[in-house]
Design an enzyme around this catalytic site. Structure first.
Site, PDB file in Angstrom:
ATOM      1  N   SER A 128       0.623   2.315  -3.962  1.00  0.00           N
ATOM      2  CA  SER A 128       2.060   1.627  -3.505  1.00  0.00           C
ATOM      3  C   SER A 128       2.939   1.362  -4.971  1.00  0.00           C
ATOM      4  O   SER A 128       2.595   1.343  -5.841  1.00  0.00           O
ATOM      5  CB  SER A 128       1.230  -0.272  -3.169  1.00  0.00           C
ATOM      6  OG  SER A 128       2.459  -1.108  -3.279  1.00  0.00           O
ATOM      7  N   LYS A 182      -4.661  -0.456   1.582  1.00  0.00           N
ATOM      8  CA  LYS A 182      -3.542  -0.420   1.613  1.00  0.00           C
ATOM      9  C   LYS A 182      -2.288  -0.637   2.583  1.00  0.00           C
ATOM     10  O   LYS A 182      -1.126  -0.983   2.635  1.00  0.00           O
ATOM     11  CB  LYS A 182      -2.777   1.084   1.408  1.00  0.00           C
ATOM     12  CG  LYS A 182      -1.742   1.870   1.314  1.00  0.00           C
ATOM     13  CD  LYS A 182      -0.709   1.140   0.672  1.00  0.00           C
ATOM     14  CE  LYS A 182       0.464   2.155  -0.008  1.00  0.00           C
ATOM     15  NZ  LYS A 182       1.391   1.800   1.249  1.00  0.00           N
ATOM     16  N   HIS A 185      -1.861  -4.355   2.801  1.00  0.00           N
ATOM     17  CA  HIS A 185      -0.724  -4.952   1.811  1.00  0.00           C
ATOM     18  C   HIS A 185       0.789  -4.452   2.319  1.00  0.00           C
ATOM     19  O   HIS A 185       1.602  -5.207   2.527  1.00  0.00           O
ATOM     20  CB  HIS A 185      -0.857  -3.834   1.321  1.00  0.00           C
ATOM     21  CG  HIS A 185      -0.065  -3.867  -0.019  1.00  0.00           C
ATOM     22  ND1 HIS A 185       0.647  -3.279   0.041  1.00  0.00           N
ATOM     23  CD2 HIS A 185       0.702  -3.902  -1.497  1.00  0.00           C
ATOM     24  CE1 HIS A 185       2.141  -2.794  -0.292  1.00  0.00           C
ATOM     25  NE2 HIS A 185       1.493  -3.541  -1.496  1.00  0.00           N
ATOM     26  N   ASN A 186       0.950  -3.209   3.452  1.00  0.00           N
ATOM     27  CA  ASN A 186       1.894  -2.779   3.667  1.00  0.00           C
ATOM     28  C   ASN A 186       2.734  -3.823   4.978  1.00  0.00           C
ATOM     29  O   ASN A 186       3.340  -4.013   5.567  1.00  0.00           O
ATOM     30  CB  ASN A 186       2.289  -1.853   4.511  1.00  0.00           C
ATOM     31  CG  ASN A 186       2.272  -0.492   3.208  1.00  0.00           C
ATOM     32  OD1 ASN A 186       2.045  -0.896   1.861  1.00  0.00           O
ATOM     33  ND2 ASN A 186       2.670   0.723   3.548  1.00  0.00           N
ATOM     34  N   GLU A 189       3.619  -7.150   3.544  1.00  0.00           N
ATOM     35  CA  GLU A 189       5.136  -6.694   3.096  1.00  0.00           C
ATOM     36  C   GLU A 189       6.307  -7.253   4.610  1.00  0.00           C
ATOM     37  O   GLU A 189       6.961  -7.557   4.189  1.00  0.00           O
ATOM     38  CB  GLU A 189       4.887  -5.381   2.744  1.00  0.00           C
ATOM     39  CG  GLU A 189       6.588  -4.587   1.536  1.00  0.00           C
ATOM     40  CD  GLU A 189       6.203  -3.679   1.908  1.00  0.00           C
ATOM     41  OE1 GLU A 189       5.718  -3.177   0.960  1.00  0.00           O
ATOM     42  OE2 GLU A 189       7.296  -2.774   2.148  1.00  0.00           O
TER      43      GLU A 189
END
Ligand code: NBP
Length: 474
Positions: A128, A182, A185-186, A189
């Protein structure tokens, strides 16, 4: 001397990662399908470290110490499979293939199983932080075997971002765990950005503030609980003037949010796992709504555009700050729930506190707040929800009144705030003694004989709705 590690795929991400490795003293073999990129990298940046350019994958493989460690940084999907297929016949048992692209975790699970069969390690690795992170220190989320991490960990930790001297890199778990984390995480976001956008919209349309004024508000917020990269750059973007028109740039940018798909993946997987990630889902749908320009135009033409009259009051700015914080806690709580559920589903044994730790630097959602999440999971790895941790329970309780006021103001004014509203509904839903799910079960039993359970004794029951309405054991 043989190279320590290799990178194949030298577009912006791969080149920057190779430079990062070289700058940290690793002798790095570099390769790209079209060799012009390889030559350009060595010509422009050869002085930064020890590069070993390779024209072919055979050359690349031959230049490496064993067991070999090869990072693939090509376009996700079919190109990654193509590179793996070319690479595997050239490798020996114990070699490690690291996929640093944005792969779907299910692809990573499939590839890991296939390479394990061939005696190889496949390390699906979330990276990231975009190009800047790749060069100067990303947040790194490697999956794969513990054995592969024993070899790779020192290299990946060396090139990762550091916060308080702690690397933003940890072995996440087996097979697809790294790419799953990941992905979430996105998704988080997406939710974080949606909430920030709603805060801006409310200050703008209800508060009557200009982008420049709102930039100052965000600048102030960045020195408190909300301190984060996203809040910091929100102030930058809102404070920027368009040189062509002299207007605030945000007023000139088309209001159609695009997406590359990781938010959608997160929601799709949450649906499969049955985890309500409403904050991420609302964020994905809000982007979809914004992009349906023709439909928006048609509806405005038919119904008239909604008119919002600014109604600023003294508490609005602080109320919105509190609503933003509380909604953000909910969005993160949901994302962490999703990781926990996936860990249970796939046997990953994720250390959720460690995930918060490695997101503190290098990535877009880096924030002071993540230290609090780490502390919460360090205290109790089995938290029922982030919302029950002492710190977050108190923080949200303190924000609750302001949060409700903001939701009321948004709804009354006609400013859409799906992130704030749905986060509050989630909070209220979890806290309700009784939910109307009881009625839903009754309806399902009525039209489909789907049966229901009772609060007062075990078993499954059905009511003979079309008969004498007596209850039978199901
Ligand atoms: P791209 O995603 O644009 O991919 C270009 C690279 O893929 C070039 O090296 C290209 O080689 C190679 N490639 C393709 Br396309 N098809 C290939 C094939 N069949 N065989 C071999 N190589 C092939 O590069 P990027 O923007 O640097 O991104 C790399 C990865 O990192 C992607 O998975 C992307 O999703 C991810 N990414 C992550 C972030 C982040 O913030 N974490 C940001 C951006 C990208 P060529 O030069 O010969 O055409």
């Amino acid at each position: 001397a043989p190279a320590r590690i290799a990178v194949t795929g030298l577009a912006v991400m791969g080149s920057n990662l190779a430079r990062n490795l070289a700058r940290h003293g690793f002798r790095v073999a570099v390769h790209n399908r079209s060799s012009a990129r390889t030559r350009a990298l060595v010509e422009e940046h050869g002085h930064e470290g020890d590069f070993v350019p390779a024209e072919t994958l055979e050359e690349l493989v031959a230049s490496l110490q064993t067991p070999r460690q090869i990072i693939i940084m090509v376009k996700a999907g079919a190109p990654t499979d193509a590179v793996i297929d070319d690479l595997v016949p050239l490798l020996e048992a114990g070699d490690m293939v690291i996929d640093g692209g944005n792969a779907h975790y299910a692809d990573t699970r499939r590839r890991e199983a296939a390479l394990r069969e061939a005696g190889l390690h496949f390390v699906g690795t979330g990276i990231s932080g975009g190009e800047e992170g790749a060069l100067n220190g990303p947040s790194i989320m490697p999956g794969g075997s513990a054995e592969s991490y024993a070899h790779l960990g020192p290299v990946l930790e060396a090139i990762s971002a550091k916060v308080d001297g702690v690397p933003c890199c940890v072995h996440v778990g087996p097979d697809g765990a790294g790419h799953f984390v990941k992905m979430v995480h996105n998704g988080i976001e997406y939710a974080d950005m949606q909430l920030i956008a709603e805060a801006y919209d409310l200050l703008h349309r209800v508060g009557g503030q200009t982008p420049a004024q709102i930039a100052e508000v965000f600048r102030g917020w960045n020195s408190g609980d909300l301190e984060s990269y996203l809040v910091e750059i929100t102030a930058e973007v809102l404070g920027h003037t368009d040189p062509e028109t002299g207007a605030a740039l945000v007023d000139v940018i088309a209001d159609e949010a695009e997406q590359k798909g990781t938010g959608r993946w997160t929601v799709q997987e949450a649906l499969e796992l049955g985890v309500p990630v409403t904050g991420i889902a609302e964020a994905v749908f809000a982007r979809s709504l914004s992009g349906r320009v023709d439909q928006r135009t048609a509806v405005r033409a038919a119904l008239g555009a909604s008119e919002v009259t600014p109604a600023p009051d003294d508490s609005l700015v602080e109320d919105v700050r509190q609503a933003l914080y509380a909604s953000k806690v909910v969005a993160y709580a949901q994302g962490f729930d999703q990781m926990r559920a996936a860990g249970a589903e796939y046997g990953w044994d994720l250390d959720l506190g460690a995930m918060a730790t490695i997101w503190r630097g290098g990535c877009i959602i880096r924030a002071r707040f993540l230290d609090r999440i780490r502390e919460a999971y360090d205290k109790d790895g089995d938290l029922a929800s982030l919302l029950v941790d002492d710190y977050f329970r108190d923080a949200v309780a303190n924000a609750e009144a302001a949060w409700r006021r903001v939701v009321v103001k948004a709804v009354a004014a006609g400013v859409p705030a799906p992130g704030f509203v749905s986060a509050l509904a989630y909070y209220d839903g979890l806290r309700s003694e009784r939910l109307p799910a009881s009625l839903i079960q009754g309806l399902r039993d009525f039209f489909g004989a789907h049966t229901y359970r009772r609060t007062d004794r075990p078993g499954s029951f059905h009511t003979r709705w079309s008969g004498d309405r007596s209850q039978v054991d199901a």
